[in-house]
Structures are given as structure tokens and as C-alpha cells.
Design a protein around this motif. Structure first.
Motif, mmCIF file in Angstrom:
data_model
loop_
_atom_site.group_PDB
_atom_site.id
_atom_site.type_symbol
_atom_site.label_atom_id
_atom_site.label_comp_id
_atom_site.label_asym_id
_atom_site.label_seq_id
_atom_site.Cartn_x
_atom_site.Cartn_y
_atom_site.Cartn_z
ATOM 1 N N ARG A 1 19.543 60.660 71.629
ATOM 2 C CA ARG A 1 19.632 60.454 69.927
ATOM 3 C C ARG A 1 21.008 60.950 69.423
ATOM 4 N NH1 ARG A 1 14.365 63.436 67.787
ATOM 5 N NH2 ARG A 1 15.148 62.585 65.788
ATOM 6 N N CYS A 2 21.367 60.147 68.676
ATOM 7 C CA CYS A 2 22.818 60.382 68.056
ATOM 8 C C CYS A 2 22.795 60.751 66.634
ATOM 9 C CB CYS A 2 23.777 59.113 67.958
ATOM 10 S SG CYS A 2 23.893 58.330 69.631
ATOM 11 N N GLU A 3 22.806 62.205 66.284
ATOM 12 C CA GLU A 3 22.466 62.461 64.992
ATOM 13 C C GLU A 3 23.702 63.927 64.609
ATOM 14 O OE1 GLU A 3 18.776 64.476 65.552
ATOM 15 O OE2 GLU A 3 17.689 62.401 64.931
ATOM 16 N N GLY A 4 23.630 64.220 63.519
ATOM 17 C CA GLY A 4 24.656 65.176 63.071
ATOM 18 C C GLY A 4 26.224 64.524 63.124
ATOM 19 N N ILE A 5 26.877 65.307 64.038
ATOM 20 C CA ILE A 5 28.459 64.974 64.254
ATOM 21 C C ILE A 5 28.454 63.631 65.020
ATOM 22 C CG2 ILE A 5 29.072 67.046 63.906
ATOM 23 C CD1 ILE A 5 29.585 67.315 66.697
ATOM 24 N N PHE A 6 27.310 63.167 65.643
ATOM 25 C CA PHE A 6 27.394 61.748 66.315
ATOM 26 C C PHE A 6 26.881 60.695 65.533
ATOM 27 C CE2 PHE A 6 26.820 65.510 69.217
ATOM 28 C CZ PHE A 6 27.781 64.998 69.992
ATOM 29 N N LEU A 7 27.335 59.428 66.089
ATOM 30 C CA LEU A 7 26.954 58.198 65.468
ATOM 31 C C LEU A 7 26.446 57.360 66.644
ATOM 32 C CD1 LEU A 7 29.638 57.592 62.479
ATOM 33 C CD2 LEU A 7 27.425 58.415 62.436
ATOM 34 N N LYS B 1 31.360 60.609 78.103
ATOM 35 C CA LYS B 1 30.131 60.302 77.821
ATOM 36 C C LYS B 1 29.757 60.735 76.561
ATOM 37 C CE LYS B 1 27.958 60.569 82.510
ATOM 38 N NZ LYS B 1 26.942 61.071 83.139
ATOM 39 N N CYS B 2 30.770 61.464 75.729
ATOM 40 C CA CYS B 2 30.786 62.050 74.374
ATOM 41 C C CYS B 2 29.596 62.775 74.258
ATOM 42 C CB CYS B 2 30.733 60.675 73.503
ATOM 43 S SG CYS B 2 31.265 61.258 71.494
ATOM 44 N N THR B 3 29.723 63.950 75.103
ATOM 45 C CA THR B 3 28.580 64.792 75.030
ATOM 46 C C THR B 3 28.786 66.059 73.905
ATOM 47 O OG1 THR B 3 29.668 66.161 76.639
ATOM 48 C CG2 THR B 3 27.970 64.608 77.438
ATOM 49 N N GLN B 4 30.345 65.835 73.677
ATOM 50 C CA GLN B 4 30.654 67.079 72.525
ATOM 51 C C GLN B 4 31.874 66.459 71.618
ATOM 52 O OE1 GLN B 4 32.126 70.612 74.311
ATOM 53 N NE2 GLN B 4 29.815 71.153 74.877
ATOM 54 N N CYS B 5 31.967 66.979 70.631
ATOM 55 C CA CYS B 5 33.203 66.468 69.749
ATOM 56 C C CYS B 5 33.712 67.687 69.203
ATOM 57 C CB CYS B 5 32.335 65.810 68.217
ATOM 58 S SG CYS B 5 31.468 64.438 68.566
ATOM 59 N N ARG B 6 35.293 67.203 69.140
ATOM 60 C CA ARG B 6 36.076 68.196 68.395
ATOM 61 C C ARG B 6 36.952 67.485 67.311
ATOM 62 N NH1 ARG B 6 41.386 67.457 70.196
ATOM 63 N NH2 ARG B 6 41.519 66.087 72.244
ATOM 64 N N ARG B 7 37.708 68.528 66.678
ATOM 65 C CA ARG B 7 38.374 67.856 65.445
ATOM 66 C C ARG B 7 39.198 66.952 65.814
ATOM 67 N NH1 ARG B 7 37.086 70.254 60.830
ATOM 68 N NH2 ARG B 7 35.945 72.371 60.817
ATOM 69 N N ASP B 8 39.687 66.154 64.758
ATOM 70 C CA ASP B 8 40.552 64.913 64.964
ATOM 71 C C ASP B 8 42.049 65.454 64.956
ATOM 72 O OD1 ASP B 8 41.816 62.601 65.144
ATOM 73 O OD2 ASP B 8 41.105 61.936 63.114
ATOM 74 N N ARG B 9 42.490 66.328 66.118
ATOM 75 C CA ARG B 9 43.935 66.708 65.880
ATOM 76 C C ARG B 9 44.339 67.047 67.419
ATOM 77 N NH1 ARG B 9 46.286 71.208 61.840
ATOM 78 N NH2 ARG B 9 45.811 69.314 60.340
ATOM 79 N N CYS B 10 45.255 66.380 67.752
ATOM 80 C CA CYS B 10 45.700 66.725 69.295
ATOM 81 C C CYS B 10 46.715 67.621 69.236
ATOM 82 C CB CYS B 10 46.572 65.500 69.779
ATOM 83 S SG CYS B 10 45.603 63.937 70.074
ATOM 84 N N PRO B 11 47.102 68.477 70.456
ATOM 85 C CA PRO B 11 47.719 69.539 70.750
ATOM 86 C C PRO B 11 49.367 69.092 70.527
ATOM 87 C CG PRO B 11 47.063 68.974 72.937
ATOM 88 C CD PRO B 11 46.196 67.996 71.752
ATOM 89 N N ALA B 12 50.177 69.993 70.225
ATOM 90 C CA ALA B 12 51.640 69.740 70.112
ATOM 91 C C ALA B 12 52.152 68.840 71.035
ATOM 92 C CB ALA B 12 52.251 71.090 70.211
ATOM 93 N N GLY B 13 52.828 67.680 70.964
ATOM 94 C CA GLY B 13 53.608 66.745 71.890
ATOM 95 C C GLY B 13 52.626 65.827 71.875
ATOM 96 N N GLN B 14 51.659 65.388 71.310
ATOM 97 C CA GLN B 14 50.669 64.486 71.724
ATOM 98 C C GLN B 14 50.262 63.878 70.321
ATOM 99 O OE1 GLN B 14 47.495 65.893 74.528
ATOM 100 N NE2 GLN B 14 48.844 65.234 76.032
ATOM 101 N N GLN B 15 49.453 62.744 70.510
ATOM 102 C CA GLN B 15 48.767 62.013 69.157
ATOM 103 C C GLN B 15 47.654 61.094 69.924
ATOM 104 O OE1 GLN B 15 51.659 59.232 67.199
ATOM 105 N NE2 GLN B 15 51.691 58.010 68.788
ATOM 106 N N CYS C 1 26.768 57.063 72.227
ATOM 107 C CA CYS C 1 27.158 57.939 70.900
ATOM 108 C C CYS C 1 28.643 57.855 70.812
ATOM 109 C CB CYS C 1 26.550 59.172 70.878
ATOM 110 S SG CYS C 1 24.833 59.271 70.823
ATOM 111 N N THR C 2 28.928 58.126 69.562
ATOM 112 C CA THR C 2 30.552 58.381 69.204
ATOM 113 C C THR C 2 30.550 59.406 68.118
ATOM 114 O OG1 THR C 2 32.554 57.357 68.737
ATOM 115 C CG2 THR C 2 30.673 56.575 67.546
#
Length: 273
Positions: free
Chosen positions: A73-79, A104-118, A92-93
Motif C-alpha cells: 500500500r502506497c500511503e502517506g509520503i508514498f504514491l 524498492k523505495c522502502t523509505q523516503c528522504r528530503r529532496d536534497r543531495c549532499p555537497a558536491g552532488q545534485q 511505490c514512489t
């Protein structure tokens, strides 16, 4: 009929028998028992037909399971990226602003990469050459063009930091041995030092500490002065006062009325004829 035709008809009749008796989801049977169910089906009993999975379950390969796997089931922060079917699980995504942490997209994190990446799709990739991301940006940005600003490069950039441009400082100087005021221009390159957030924080801390120490010293001086004043008053109160005896000084010149020599003090006055 030849042997091939008889074999073909026998196979067709067997399939029709399996589908009629044990259901269309049965791949292999033994007598009246299905021993292997097709994808999307399950076998609730040890001996019997195969039943299709419900809407909340699936089987993705031939099986002998007495149950179907539960759909994700894709709910909450998942679609839902892909809906669940009888033969495949849901995919899910993450919602906008977040990305998956694994395939497998078991977890999500904020849309920001570490320094030196995008972001490159759903994962972080290194910044392209000539760009950087210090960690405060959502994407890699180009280095400064020092030549376009009329400056020179002092420090080269990297994937995590921008280039540092130097500033040209012109200073006129007179050429020795010349009568006319011929001037030459010398250049001195000075790097532009941009204060870091840590330096500004240290400055604020220094100002606050200095003010606090100053106020504390003022309070200590005022309190010590009051205590010293009270102590001096207390010492003066303990000193005995001198006893002063008041003596009457005899008057050097006492004024008395002269007594009359004629007659005594009680002699009556008489009238002469």
C-alpha cells in the motif's frame, strides 16, 4: 487416426478436463487434485481447484501456496507508481519534495543531495565539471567567471566550492630619474575573502561575552564600593568621643556698686535743717 493426432486430442481433452474440474488456474494435476497453480492463483486446500487471488493479493509465479501475498500500500509520503494486480505487486514512489532511498523505495528522504552532488532522476549524482554545490543548494551552480569580472582566479573551484577571484588594486608610483610626472601602475592581487557563517557566529559570541563581563565588573565595583563605605562608617562609630569638662571661668572684672561710707547700712536718712 495416426498416433500424433491421438496424442494431440488426448492432451486437449486433459486440459479441458483440468479446466472444467480444477479451474483455469491449474497448471498440473494429479487425479482430481491440482498440484501446481498458475500466477495470480492459489490453492486453499491440499486437494482441490486453484482460486484467483483477491483484489488485495497477488502471486507473481506458479505456486502451491495456500494464500496470496498482500499487495503493498502506497500511503502517506508514498504514491502509486504502478497499481497492484493479481500477478504483480504495487510499486511505490515518494511524494514531491522527497526521493526514494533504495531501488524498492522502502523509505523516503528530503529532496536534497549532499555537497558536491545534485539529483539525477531519483538518485544523487556528482556535479558536472565547472559547477559546484556547497550543500545549501538543491542543484549544482556554475563557478564564477573571474575574467568576465575583470579579475583573476586565486583558488580553483571544486564540486563543493566556488572559485575565488582576486581583486586588482592600482597604486600610482613615480618613476625615478624623470623630470616629468611619469607614473606606472602596479598591480597587487588580493583574494576576496568571504566571511563564513562560523566567523559571524564567533563575532556575535565575542560581543555577547564582552558585554556580559563588562556588566559583571560594573556590578562588582558598585557592590564593593557600598560595602567599603558601610565599613568605614562602622569604624568611625566605634571611636570614643572625648569628654569635655565645662568649667566656669571666673570673671576677671566683677562690677559691684560702691557702698556709701557715710553711715551704716541700716542707718536711716535724716533731713538737715
Amino acid at each position: 487416426m495416426d498416433t500424433v493426432t491421438l496424442s494431440f486430442l488426448s492432451g486437449v481433452l486433459q486440459i479441458l478436463y483440468i479446466q472444467a474440474v480444477l479451474g483455469s488456474g491449474c497448471l498440473q494435476s494429479q487425479g482430481s487434485c491440482c498440484i501446481l497453480c498458475d500466477s495470480g492463483y492459489f490453492r486453499p486446500n491440499d486437494c482441490g481447484p486453484c482460486l484467483p487471488c483477491p483484489a488485495t493479493g497477488y502471486t507473481d509465479k506458479p505456486n502451491t501456496k495456500p494464500y496470496c501475498d498482500h499487495c503493498q500500500r502506497c500511503e502517506g509520503i508514498f504514491l502509486y507508481k504502478e497499481k497492484c494486480t493479481s500477478t504483480s505487486n504495487a510499486v511505490c514512489t515518494c511524494i514531491p519534495g522527497r526521493i526514494c532511498t533504495d531501488e524498492k523505495c522502502t523509505q523516503c528522504r528530503r529532496d536534497r543531495c549532499p555537497a558536491g552532488q545534485q539529483f539525477g532522476g531519483q538518485k544523487c549524482v556528482d556535479c558536472p565539471p565547472g559547477t559546484f554545490n556547497s550543500g545549501a543548494e538543491h542543484r549544482c551552480i556554475p563557478w564564477k567567471n573571474c575574467s568576465a569580472l575583470g579579475r583573476v582566479i586565486v583558488n580553483n573551484g571544486s564540486r563543493t566550492s566556488d572559485v575565488v577571484c582576486g581583486v586588482h588594486i592600482t597604486k600610482p608610483t613615480e618613476s625615478p630619474g624623470s623630470s616629468s610626472a611619469v607614473t606606472t601602475v602596479t598591480r597587487k592581487i588580493r583574494p576576496v575573502v568571504q566571511p563564513s557563517p562560523g566567523d559571524s557566529n564567533l563575532t556575535i559570541i565575542y560581543v555577547v561575552v564582552s558585554c556580559t563581563v563588562g556588566l559583571l565588573l560594573i556590578v562588582i565595583v558598585v557592590v564593593c564600593r557600598q560595602k567599603l563605605t558601610e565599613r568605614i562608617k562602622h569604624i568611625f562609630l566605634k571611636i570614643p568621643k572625648p569628654i569635655v569638662k565645662q568649667t566656669e571661668e571666673e570673671d576677671g572684672c566683677s562690677c559691684h556698686f560702691p557702698e556709701e561710707e557715710n553711715g551704716g547700712e541700716n542707718e536711716p536718712m535724716t533731713l538737715e535743717a
